[in-house]
Each structure stands twice: as structure tokens, then as C-alpha cells.
Write a protein that holds these residues in place. Structure first.
Motif, PDB file in Angstrom:
ATOM      1  N   GLN A   1      15.023  16.628   3.123  1.00  0.00           N
ATOM      2  CA  GLN A   1      15.485  16.941   1.797  1.00  0.00           C
ATOM      3  C   GLN A   1      15.194  15.789   1.184  1.00  0.00           C
ATOM      4  OE1 GLN A   1      19.464  18.505   1.684  1.00  0.00           O
ATOM      5  NE2 GLN A   1      19.065  18.458  -0.358  1.00  0.00           N
ATOM      6  N   ALA A   2      15.197  15.815  -0.550  1.00  0.00           N
ATOM      7  CA  ALA A   2      15.037  14.996  -1.045  1.00  0.00           C
ATOM      8  C   ALA A   2      14.469  12.915  -0.697  1.00  0.00           C
ATOM      9  CB  ALA A   2      16.331  14.495  -1.666  1.00  0.00           C
ATOM     10  N   THR A   3      13.108  13.421  -0.579  1.00  0.00           N
ATOM     11  CA  THR A   3      12.417  12.434   0.328  1.00  0.00           C
ATOM     12  C   THR A   3      10.961  12.130  -0.132  1.00  0.00           C
ATOM     13  OG1 THR A   3      11.229  14.306   2.098  1.00  0.00           O
ATOM     14  CG2 THR A   3      13.427  13.217   3.052  1.00  0.00           C
ATOM     15  N   ASN A   4      11.132  12.897  -1.873  1.00  0.00           N
ATOM     16  CA  ASN A   4       9.970  11.868  -2.309  1.00  0.00           C
ATOM     17  C   ASN A   4       8.549  12.447  -1.357  1.00  0.00           C
ATOM     18  OD1 ASN A   4      11.524  11.248  -4.520  1.00  0.00           O
ATOM     19  ND2 ASN A   4      12.066   9.630  -3.305  1.00  0.00           N
ATOM     20  N   LEU A   5       8.264  13.495  -0.992  1.00  0.00           N
ATOM     21  CA  LEU A   5       7.110  13.831  -0.034  1.00  0.00           C
ATOM     22  C   LEU A   5       6.542  14.660  -1.132  1.00  0.00           C
ATOM     23  CD1 LEU A   5       9.064  16.547   2.823  1.00  0.00           C
ATOM     24  CD2 LEU A   5       8.123  13.456   2.946  1.00  0.00           C
ATOM     25  N   PHE A   6       4.666  14.971  -0.753  1.00  0.00           N
ATOM     26  CA  PHE A   6       4.534  15.375  -1.715  1.00  0.00           C
ATOM     27  C   PHE A   6       3.012  15.434  -0.689  1.00  0.00           C
ATOM     28  CE2 PHE A   6       2.951  10.430  -1.369  1.00  0.00           C
ATOM     29  CZ  PHE A   6       1.738  10.722  -1.142  1.00  0.00           C
TER      30      PHE A   6
ATOM     31  N   PRO B   1      13.128   7.381   1.271  1.00  0.00           N
ATOM     32  CA  PRO B   1      12.268   7.293  -0.026  1.00  0.00           C
ATOM     33  C   PRO B   1      11.147   7.034   1.007  1.00  0.00           C
ATOM     34  CG  PRO B   1      13.050   5.411   0.327  1.00  0.00           C
ATOM     35  CD  PRO B   1      14.155   6.197   1.095  1.00  0.00           C
ATOM     36  N   LEU B   2      10.793   8.101   1.842  1.00  0.00           N
ATOM     37  CA  LEU B   2       9.425   8.565   2.402  1.00  0.00           C
ATOM     38  C   LEU B   2       7.975   8.119   0.781  1.00  0.00           C
ATOM     39  CD1 LEU B   2      10.625  10.661   4.742  1.00  0.00           C
ATOM     40  CD2 LEU B   2      10.774   8.393   4.668  1.00  0.00           C
TER      41      LEU B   2
ATOM     42  N   ASP C   1      22.975   2.224   6.382  1.00  0.00           N
ATOM     43  CA  ASP C   1      22.657   0.752   5.815  1.00  0.00           C
ATOM     44  C   ASP C   1      20.701   0.541   6.091  1.00  0.00           C
ATOM     45  OD1 ASP C   1      21.582  -0.660   3.196  1.00  0.00           O
ATOM     46  OD2 ASP C   1      22.646  -2.481   3.561  1.00  0.00           O
ATOM     47  N   LEU C   2      20.076   1.369   6.888  1.00  0.00           N
ATOM     48  CA  LEU C   2      18.711   1.144   6.845  1.00  0.00           C
ATOM     49  C   LEU C   2      17.850   1.651   6.068  1.00  0.00           C
ATOM     50  CD1 LEU C   2      19.448   4.210   9.865  1.00  0.00           C
ATOM     51  CD2 LEU C   2      19.375   2.291  10.432  1.00  0.00           C
ATOM     52  N   LYS C   3      16.436   0.415   6.740  1.00  0.00           N
ATOM     53  CA  LYS C   3      15.683   0.478   5.191  1.00  0.00           C
ATOM     54  C   LYS C   3      14.846  -0.612   5.931  1.00  0.00           C
ATOM     55  CE  LYS C   3      18.991  -4.274   4.888  1.00  0.00           C
ATOM     56  NZ  LYS C   3      19.246  -4.763   2.912  1.00  0.00           N
ATOM     57  N   GLY C   4      13.512  -0.420   5.309  1.00  0.00           N
ATOM     58  CA  GLY C   4      12.775  -0.520   5.435  1.00  0.00           C
ATOM     59  C   GLY C   4      11.241   0.271   6.151  1.00  0.00           C
ATOM     60  N   ASP C   5      10.189  -0.553   6.715  1.00  0.00           N
ATOM     61  CA  ASP C   5       9.073   0.878   6.900  1.00  0.00           C
ATOM     62  C   ASP C   5       9.466   1.514   8.273  1.00  0.00           C
ATOM     63  OD1 ASP C   5       6.123   1.301   7.388  1.00  0.00           O
ATOM     64  OD2 ASP C   5       6.491   0.758   9.051  1.00  0.00           O
ATOM     65  N   LEU C   6       9.082   2.915   7.857  1.00  0.00           N
ATOM     66  CA  LEU C   6       9.518   3.546   8.680  1.00  0.00           C
ATOM     67  C   LEU C   6       9.482   3.779  10.146  1.00  0.00           C
ATOM     68  CD1 LEU C   6      10.675   6.642   9.530  1.00  0.00           C
ATOM     69  CD2 LEU C   6       8.672   7.985   8.589  1.00  0.00           C
ATOM     70  N   ILE C   7       7.723   3.663  10.381  1.00  0.00           N
ATOM     71  CA  ILE C   7       6.624   3.301  11.456  1.00  0.00           C
ATOM     72  C   ILE C   7       7.975   2.322  11.833  1.00  0.00           C
ATOM     73  CG2 ILE C   7       4.465   2.997  12.655  1.00  0.00           C
ATOM     74  CD1 ILE C   7       4.036   4.185  10.292  1.00  0.00           C
ATOM     75  N   SER C   8       7.797   0.710  11.864  1.00  0.00           N
ATOM     76  CA  SER C   8       8.228  -0.074  12.158  1.00  0.00           C
ATOM     77  C   SER C   8       9.806  -0.166  12.549  1.00  0.00           C
ATOM     78  CB  SER C   8       8.542  -1.914  11.647  1.00  0.00           C
ATOM     79  OG  SER C   8       6.931  -1.414  10.987  1.00  0.00           O
TER      80      SER C   8
ATOM     81  N   PHE D   1      14.468   3.946   4.552  1.00  0.00           N
ATOM     82  CA  PHE D   1      13.579   4.022   5.535  1.00  0.00           C
ATOM     83  C   PHE D   1      12.177   4.092   4.314  1.00  0.00           C
ATOM     84  CE2 PHE D   1      15.244   3.938   9.502  1.00  0.00           C
ATOM     85  CZ  PHE D   1      15.389   3.203   9.433  1.00  0.00           C
ATOM     86  N   SER D   2      11.120   4.080   4.309  1.00  0.00           N
ATOM     87  CA  SER D   2      10.104   3.804   3.322  1.00  0.00           C
ATOM     88  C   SER D   2       9.206   4.892   4.192  1.00  0.00           C
ATOM     89  CB  SER D   2       9.476   3.592   2.129  1.00  0.00           C
ATOM     90  OG  SER D   2       9.245   1.980   3.193  1.00  0.00           O
ATOM     91  N   GLY D   3       8.239   5.607   4.099  1.00  0.00           N
ATOM     92  CA  GLY D   3       6.775   5.947   4.696  1.00  0.00           C
ATOM     93  C   GLY D   3       5.643   5.252   4.865  1.00  0.00           C
ATOM     94  N   PRO D   4       4.894   5.677   5.159  1.00  0.00           N
ATOM     95  CA  PRO D   4       4.408   7.041   6.147  1.00  0.00           C
ATOM     96  C   PRO D   4       4.633   7.014   7.023  1.00  0.00           C
ATOM     97  CG  PRO D   4       2.290   6.129   5.773  1.00  0.00           C
ATOM     98  CD  PRO D   4       3.074   4.670   4.981  1.00  0.00           C
ATOM     99  N   PHE D   5       4.706   8.682   7.651  1.00  0.00           N
ATOM    100  CA  PHE D   5       4.866   8.660   8.732  1.00  0.00           C
ATOM    101  C   PHE D   5       4.036   8.219   9.502  1.00  0.00           C
ATOM    102  CE2 PHE D   5       8.128  11.973   7.272  1.00  0.00           C
ATOM    103  CZ  PHE D   5       8.608  11.741   8.125  1.00  0.00           C
TER     104      PHE D   5
END
Length: 398
Positions: free
Chosen positions: A316-321, A296-297, A238-245, A268-272
């Protein structure tokens, strides 16, 4: 007919694999022959000793007879005790067997008998008569894994994955098992919070989502202080929050494998990071394998991730665009981009000229157009190409 060259290369790869494993088998057969020869010699010596014992004689002259008062000869007399199993280790193993319903294990060879030579028991590895490894993954363990396991003070790896255990991971596994370097408890049934890792010397940590982390962003508590870690696999955690942080919590670690697949969890949510020189970007570029599938990056892929560090990239399935900025002559080995329909546009022209790539998956990405004609010829290592549910037309290039 266009698919024939790809099939030919696959057949060549399989043939090479068969040759390699046949060679390995020949080596093992040779080693087994040597072992059988040695066993025959030992059995012959044993029979000779038994015969002399029955006759009341010794198989050596009085001049060479061991003297228990002589240091060298007393070592000869005592040397068998080096391999004799440790009574405390034996007691711990018996406790584990009883507490996890050992009679119902899939494989309990050696555990049920009267033999105290536990080094030959299923799943037990030893070094100098002490238990150094316990591999009981997928063996239908039920019940609890108690703190008794921490009595195995020479244990280096512990695998209880894919079982039906209950209760939590004993706190002492992290705080007291100073020799433990590899823990695999994925899908073990264990639940509850992972104990603090401040004193852990683990190099590899593999857990799944029935357990929880009490640290920031859902990490196991004090994971950033476990500075020996090189592998972290947290599946459905159950990881969550801002990816960079969140990844900044790992900045003290020198990781090679970071696998955080998140099906059915928040993630985690993005961005990189934008800059390749940022601490988190440097952490990512030092990896051999990075898997952030199902997080859900909602971001673009930075070009520095597609140069070949990491060499295995699973998104896979990370909502990349946006574009897929693969560097020409990238040293990528695996690239999985499936289930990112917002990437849909023209197939990246740089998909070719990735000489080491052996797996490329972009199912359900809505790519359109024609596969580059040299996609096969310029990827000599390619074994798997999966492009289901795209808007690709034409024939497979030769």
C-alpha cells in the motif's frame, strides 16, 4: 441483484466459520468436563487424606507405605517440589510489578495477593514451575523495564506491547536471555537504540518506531547475525536507503514474515531486484508474508512477487507504477495494492483465476474499465474485495 452471489459466498464462509468455532467450543466443553471430573477425584482424595490425618492413621497399609530410604518411594515423596515455583523467578516478577506501577495495571490478578504461586498470575506462563512466558501487552505498564527481567532465564516469550513504558530495552535481553525466542515490544513506549543482536537467539522480533536501530540502513545492530530469526516486524521504524542493499543485510536469515510498514517515516527506495535468482529476490520469494507499505519504492512490481511466494503481499502507498503482472493460477492469499494511483490503467485481466485469494484491495489506484465478468466465480476463496475510488463502471459481475 449482481451483488447477491458475492453476499451468498460471504454468508457461506461465515457459516463455515461458525460451524468450526462451534466444534472447537464443543471440544473445549468436553475437556472442561474431564477437568472437572479430575478435580472432583482429587478433592475426594484430599478430603480422605485430611480425615486420616486428623485420626492419626494413614490411607495405605504398612506394606505399601512410602519409605524415604527407598529411591522410588523417595521420588514419590519429593515429586511435588517439581511444580513448586522458583524463588528467583518470584523475586523478578515482584520487581517487574513494582517498577512498572503494578497497582495501576488494567489486570493484575494474582500479582497483588499473598499467593506465591505465580504460575496462576495474569500473563504468566510456566513450564515445570519456571516462568516460560510473560504476556503483559496492553496492560498499562508504566515506568521502566529494568534488567531484572533477564533473571527469568527460562523465559521463551516476552510481550510488553501497547504500554506506556519509558527508557530503553535492557541490553541483557539480547545478550543473556538464551531461551528467549519471541519478543514483542511494539508501541511499548520503550525508546533508544535496540541492543546488539549478535548473541540473540530470537525467532521473532516485533518492535515499533519509538525505538531505533544503530545498524546500516536503520536496522537493529547486528540483526543479520541473529540467524534464528524467522519473523521481523518493524513498524514505523526509521529504515531508509536502497531497498536491495538494505535487504542484503538479511541474506543470512531464513525469514517467513518480513513486515516493515513505514507510515510517516522515510523508508526504503526501490527498485526490487530484476532477476528472480538474485539473493534478495530469493529471500523475498521464501517469505510467507511481505509488507513494505508506505515505503517510497517508485518502481514496478516484479512478476516473481505475484506468483504466490510470498502468499501475503502488502504494498500500500508505495508509489508503484506500470502493469500488475499477476500470474494466472497464482497461489496468492492476500494482495493489497491500495493508494498507488500511478498503477491506474486497465484492471489487470489476470485478477481472475487466483483460486486461493481471499483478500484483494486496490482502493485509490485509478484503475478504469469494467470488472472482469468472472472475477467472483473464478475466485472461490474471495472474502474481501475493496476497490474504492477507481474509475470502474458497470455492475458487479455475478
Amino acid at each position: 441483484m449482481a451483488a447477491v452471489p458475492l453476499i451468498t459466498r460471504q454468508l457461506e464462509h461465515i457459516t463455515a466459520q461458525i460451524t468450526m468455532w462451534s466444534h472447537q467450543r464443543a471440544v473445549l466443553v468436553s475437556q472442561l468436563t474431564e477437568i472437572d471430573h479430575k478435580l472432583a477425584q482429587l478433592e475426594q482424595e484430599r478430603s480422605s487424606l485430611l480425615a486420616h490425618n486428623r485420626n492419626g492413621t494413614l490411607p495405605f497399609s504398612s506394606a505399601s507405605r512410602p519409605n524415604v530410604d527407598d529411591d522410588v518411594d523417595s521420588t514419590f515423596i519429593k515429586s511435588p517440589t517439581v511444580a513448586i515455583e522458583n524463588s528467583r523467578d518470584l523475586g523478578v516478577l515482584e520487581t517487574i510489578y513494582n517498577e512498572t506501577n503494578g497497582p495501576m495495571w488494567i489486570n493484575h490478578q494474582g500479582w497483588q495477593g499473598t499467593s506465591r504461586s505465580y504460575c496462576s498470575w495474569y500473563g504468566v506462563d510456566c513450564l515445570n514451575g519456571r516462568v516460560s512466558g510473560l504476556s503483559l501487552g496492553g496492560n498499562h505498564l508504566t515506568g521502566k523495564l529494568s534488567g531484572a527481567v533477564c533473571g527469568l532465564d527460562q523465559l521463551k516469550w516476552l510481550n510488553v506491547s501497547n504500554n506506556l513504558l519509558t527508557g530503553s530495552l535492557p541490553e541483557c535481553v539480547m545478550s543473556r536471555m538464551r531461551n528467549l525466542t519471541d519478543l514483542d515490544a511494539k508501541y511499548s513506549g520503550l525508546s533508544g537504540a535496540v541492543p546488539s543482536m549478535a548473541k540473540s537467539r530470537l525467532k521473532a522480533l516485533r518492535l515499533s518506531g519509538s525505538m531505533t536501530g544503530s545498524g546500516p540502513y536503520g536496522w537493529p545492530k547486528d540483526i543479520g547475525k541473529a540467524t534464528a530469526l524467522t519473523t521481523i516486524e518493524l513498524i514505523q521504524f526509521d529504515l531508509k536507503g536502497d531497498l536491495i542493499s538494505a535487504l542484503s543485510e538479511l541474506s543470512n536469515l531464513t525469514l517467513k514474515n518480513l513486515s516493515l510498514d513505514q507510515p510517516s517515516k522515510s523508508g526504503f527506495s526501490g527498485p526490487f531486484p530484476d532477476s528472480a535468482a538474485s539473493p534478495v529476490a530469493e529471500l523475498l520469494q521464501g517469505l510467507w508474508k511481505l509488507s513494505l507499505s508506505f515505503h517510497p519504492l517508485h518502481c514496478q512490481i516484479p512478476s516473481y512477487l505475484l506468483k504466490g511466494t510470498p502468499k501475503k503481499l502488502y504494498l500500500q502507498a508505495t508509489n508503484l507504477f506500470g502493469n500488475v503482472p499477476i500470474a494466472r493460477n497464482s497461489s496468492l492469499i492476500t494482495l493489497v495494492l491500495s493508494d498507488n494511483p500511478q498503477l491506474g490503467d486497465q484492471i489487470p485481466v489476470s485478477f481472475p483465476v487466483i483460486p486461493d485469494l481471499n483478500r484483494l484491495d486496490f482502493d485509490n489506484c485509478e484503475f478504469k474499465g469494467v470488472l472482469p465478468r468472472d472475477i467472483c466465480a473464478s475466485m472461490p476463496s474471495l472474502v474481501r474485495l475493496s476497490a474504492v475510488n477507481n474509475r470502474i463502471n458497470g455492475t458487479l459481475p455475478p
